[in-house]
Design a protein around this motif. Structure first.
Motif, PDB file in Angstrom:
ATOM      1  N   ALA A  19      35.127  40.379  39.092  1.00 58.01           N
ATOM      2  CA  ALA A  19      34.510  39.448  38.791  1.00 58.01           C
ATOM      3  C   ALA A  19      34.844  38.838  37.412  1.00 58.01           C
ATOM      4  O   ALA A  19      34.753  37.696  36.962  1.00 58.01           O
ATOM      5  N   ALA A  20      35.365  39.716  36.346  1.00 63.93           N
ATOM      6  CA  ALA A  20      35.631  39.229  34.994  1.00 63.93           C
ATOM      7  C   ALA A  20      36.585  38.510  35.123  1.00 63.93           C
ATOM      8  O   ALA A  20      37.035  37.379  34.502  1.00 63.93           O
ATOM      9  N   ALA A  21      37.700  38.853  35.964  1.00 59.55           N
ATOM     10  CA  ALA A  21      38.989  37.786  36.233  1.00 59.55           C
ATOM     11  C   ALA A  21      38.643  36.748  36.712  1.00 59.55           C
ATOM     12  O   ALA A  21      39.231  35.487  36.292  1.00 59.55           O
ATOM     13  N   VAL A  59      44.353  38.897  31.865  1.00 58.59           N
ATOM     14  CA  VAL A  59      43.967  39.350  30.646  1.00 58.59           C
ATOM     15  C   VAL A  59      42.391  39.483  30.546  1.00 58.59           C
ATOM     16  O   VAL A  59      42.012  40.439  29.859  1.00 58.59           O
ATOM     17  N   GLY A  60      41.638  38.768  31.207  1.00 54.59           N
ATOM     18  CA  GLY A  60      40.104  38.918  31.223  1.00 54.59           C
ATOM     19  C   GLY A  60      40.007  40.119  31.993  1.00 54.59           C
ATOM     20  O   GLY A  60      38.904  40.845  31.167  1.00 54.59           O
ATOM     21  N   ALA A  61      40.556  40.508  32.953  1.00 50.65           N
ATOM     22  CA  ALA A  61      40.136  41.892  33.657  1.00 50.65           C
ATOM     23  C   ALA A  61      40.505  43.002  32.702  1.00 50.65           C
ATOM     24  O   ALA A  61      39.735  43.951  32.587  1.00 50.65           O
ATOM     25  N   LEU A  62      41.771  43.120  32.026  1.00 56.83           N
ATOM     26  CA  LEU A  62      42.189  44.021  31.204  1.00 56.83           C
ATOM     27  C   LEU A  62      41.192  44.288  30.147  1.00 56.83           C
ATOM     28  O   LEU A  62      40.946  45.586  29.671  1.00 56.83           O
ATOM     29  N   GLY A  63      40.896  43.058  29.433  1.00 55.39           N
ATOM     30  CA  GLY A  63      39.925  43.372  28.320  1.00 55.39           C
ATOM     31  C   GLY A  63      38.612  43.636  28.792  1.00 55.39           C
ATOM     32  O   GLY A  63      38.013  44.639  27.962  1.00 55.39           O
ATOM     33  N   VAL A 105      40.509  43.063  21.224  1.00 54.47           N
ATOM     34  CA  VAL A 105      41.862  43.358  20.665  1.00 54.47           C
ATOM     35  C   VAL A 105      42.837  43.393  22.102  1.00 54.47           C
ATOM     36  O   VAL A 105      44.167  42.897  22.011  1.00 54.47           O
ATOM     37  N   VAL A 106      42.342  43.911  23.045  1.00 46.85           N
ATOM     38  CA  VAL A 106      43.061  44.170  24.047  1.00 46.85           C
ATOM     39  C   VAL A 106      43.412  42.553  25.004  1.00 46.85           C
ATOM     40  O   VAL A 106      44.564  42.406  25.219  1.00 46.85           O
ATOM     41  N   VAL A 107      42.382  41.858  24.888  1.00 46.14           N
ATOM     42  CA  VAL A 107      42.519  40.566  25.271  1.00 46.14           C
ATOM     43  C   VAL A 107      43.438  39.906  24.560  1.00 46.14           C
ATOM     44  O   VAL A 107      44.421  39.094  25.025  1.00 46.14           O
ATOM     45  N   LEU A 153      33.072  38.989  27.643  1.00 51.31           N
ATOM     46  CA  LEU A 153      32.642  39.885  26.451  1.00 51.31           C
ATOM     47  C   LEU A 153      31.355  39.130  25.854  1.00 51.31           C
ATOM     48  O   LEU A 153      30.789  39.916  25.195  1.00 51.31           O
ATOM     49  N   VAL A 154      31.455  37.932  25.906  1.00 53.83           N
ATOM     50  CA  VAL A 154      30.358  36.997  25.122  1.00 53.83           C
ATOM     51  C   VAL A 154      29.024  37.564  25.422  1.00 53.83           C
ATOM     52  O   VAL A 154      28.663  37.297  26.741  1.00 53.83           O
TER      53      VAL A 154
END
Length: 247
Positions: free
Chosen positions: A118-120, A145-149, A172-174, A201-202
């Motif tokens: 869902a984040a992705a 990137v969104g999924a990794l963060g 930072v991961v993002v 993340l917001v």
């Protein structure tokens, strides 16, 4: 009987606060349960870290601390539904308390893989919305990137109770993964990729609830939640700024 009523009201309020409900809704739900349970008058004081309640203006006054806060609207909706059933007479006070305890401990969560997926999807769609000139080529990278963060954020959240650290590391991961992806040619615009990937993340719900609490007159709770949301946003901003500074 009175002690059970107070304990039930506090349990309902704590579940709602932990689920991310607005304070005025918590106040209203606890007051309704108390009145429907036979109390002529309920005095309720709610904060993001603790609840106080007394009935009929007399001791005892009961306190319930709130140890954690997150977003789980299923629990909030469940408490509201049980409160309505209690008001309609379909549940006794004891049955209401037992169902609230079951809701508190047995509410299913979405699996981690589904949250990351869902984040992705969220990262991709919000990149299209917020980027001034988006490139379709950046959408797959923004999703990854969104999924990794978000995965890093979830992992750190399970290891530490300081939520700002997990948000900082997630940002930072993002930043790092977006920079690496653009350098490898997987994406074109670093800014657009980060704009979309950082959105899961917001603390959008926390910001909205703080404003709604202040508009409803709960100034203490509104300012406390607003400050918590600001600190979360600052942690995310610092994480992204570190990447721009060093890379």
């Amino acid at each position: 009987m009175e002690n059970e009523l107070l304990a039930t009201c506090l349990l309902a309020g704590r579940i709602m606060i932990e689920g991310g409900s607005e304070m005025y809704r918590v106040d209203d739900t606890m007051s309704r349960i108390a009145r429907n349970g036979g109390a002529g008058r309920a005095l309720v004081f709610t904060t993001p870290t603790g609840l106080f309640i007394a009935v009929n203006g007399e001791p005892p006054v009961e306190l319930e601390p709130v140890q954690k806060r997150g977003i789980d609207m299923e629990k909030v909706a469940g408490v509201n539904q049980l409160s309505r059933e209690f008001q309609a007479g379909r549940l006794t006070l004891t049955e209401l308390r037992l169902k609230l305890e079951q809701l508190d401990t047995n509410t299913p969560y979405f699996p981690v893989w589904l949250q990351i997926l869902a984040a992705a999807v969220c990262s991709t769609t919000l990149m299209v919305i917020f980027a001034q000139q988006y490139d379709w080529f950046d959408m797959p990278l923004s999703a990854v990137v969104g999924a990794l963060g978000f995965a890093a954020y979830l992992r750190l959240s399970s290891l530490t109770r300081v939520r700002f650290i997990s948000e900082l590391i997630g940002a930072v991961v993002v930043g790092v993964s977006a920079w690496v992806g653009v350098r490898l040619g997987v994406g074109h615009n670093l800014d657009n990729v980060i704009i979309g990937a950082v959105m899961p993340l917001v603390p959008g719900v926390a910001i909205t609830n703080s404003i709604r609490d202040m508009l409803a007159g709960h100034l203490l709770s509104g300012m406390a939640r607003g400050m918590e949301a600001i600190l979360s946003a600052c942690a995310i901003g610092v994480g992204i700024a570190m990447i721009f500074r060093f890379f």
